[in-house]
Design an enzyme around this catalytic site. Structure first.
Site, PDB file in Angstrom:
ATOM      1  N   CYS A  45       0.832  -1.213   0.000  1.00  0.00           N
ATOM      2  CA  CYS A  45       0.000   0.000   0.000  1.00  0.00           C
ATOM      3  C   CYS A  45       0.863   1.258   0.000  1.00  0.00           C
ATOM      4  O   CYS A  45       0.541   2.243  -0.673  1.00  0.00           O
ATOM      5  CB  CYS A  45      -0.927   0.017   1.216  1.00  0.00           C
TER       6      CYS A  45
HETATM    7  C1  BEZ Z   1       0.498  -4.638   1.757  1.00  0.00           C
HETATM    8  O1  BEZ Z   1      -0.018  -3.556   1.450  1.00  0.00           O
HETATM    9  O2  BEZ Z   1       1.707  -4.797   1.762  1.00  0.00           O
HETATM   10  C2  BEZ Z   1      -0.358  -5.826   2.084  1.00  0.00           C
HETATM   11  C3  BEZ Z   1      -1.561  -5.626   2.748  1.00  0.00           C
HETATM   12  C4  BEZ Z   1      -2.340  -6.723   3.057  1.00  0.00           C
HETATM   13  C5  BEZ Z   1      -1.956  -7.993   2.668  1.00  0.00           C
HETATM   14  C6  BEZ Z   1      -0.772  -8.170   1.951  1.00  0.00           C
HETATM   15  C7  BEZ Z   1       0.031  -7.079   1.668  1.00  0.00           C
END
Ligand code: BEZ
Length: 210
Positions: A45
């Site tokens: 994110c």
């Molecule tokens: C991320 O944004 O890195 C992430 C969020 C939830 C699950 C897997 C990755």
């Protein structure tokens, strides 16, 4: 609620990192890229929101505003925002909706039980100036999005809104376009330049320049 292409994008009022926003008023006169992400302080994110911040001039050139959403509270968004700039070099320059009660997530069907039912997946909606949904995409939490593709689709949507044409696979701005099946080749020759009939149903032409 299941949303389809052509539906009106549901309106809502929410707390965001830019203060309270009424969605339709906020985007009035613009296109919008409305996208959800699973959580603050997560690696994928962080790269995504930094990438979108870095594309501001590209979105501006397309009269398009970006807005993100997750179910984290506003304090978490505010605490995370500086990391986005520090990690990616792009300071956050668009609002993140704090959808802690999941009202907007449910309105846009952004929570998928198969991907865990406590947070949003990576949904993308492109919404036009008239608040119509023109594209929806859903990515799993583990896959960061390709925002070059979002810009490419915006270019195709804006071109095909202005002219009766379609764009082929992997089309990029400047590439030749496709004459829609309902238009005869003689009619197409009155409208487009360099019409090429590959088959009776596959006709290319130069993209209009205005
Ligand atoms: C991320 O944004 O890195 C992430 C969020 C939830 C699950 C897997 C990755």
């Amino acid at each position: 609620m299941s949303l389809h292409l052509g539906d009106e994008a549901p309106n809502f009022t929410s707390d965001t990192t830019d203060g309270e926003i009424n969605f339709h008023e906020w985007k009035s006169g613009s296109w919008a890229v409305f996208f959800s992400h699973p959580a603050d302080f997560t690696p994928v994110c962080t790269t995504e929101l930094g990438r979108v911040a870095g594309l501001k001039s590209e979105f501006d050139a397309r009269n398009t505003k970006a807005i993100a959403l997750s179910v984290d509270p506003i304090e978490e968004h505010r605490a995370w925002a500086p990391d986005i700039g520090e990690v990616t070099g792009n300071t956050l320059n668009f609002p993140i909706i704090a959808d802690a009660d999941k009202t907007v997530s449910h309105l846009y069907d952004m929570i998928h039980p198969g991907e865990g039912d406590t947070s949003t997946v990576r949904s993308v909606f492109i919404i036009d100036q008239d608040n119509k949904i023109r594209l929806s995409l859903t990515y799993p939490k583990s896959t960061g999005r390709n925002f070059d593709e979002i810009l490419r689709v915006l270019d195709s949507l804006q071109l095909t809104s202005a002219h009766e044409l379609a764009t082929p696979a992997d089309w990029e701005p400047g590439d030749r376009v496709i004459i829609p099946p309902g238009m005869s080749t003689p009619d197409a020759e009155d409208i487009f330049t360099n019409v090429e009939e590959v088959t009776p149903y596959l006709r290319y032409a130069d993209a209009p320049t205005s």
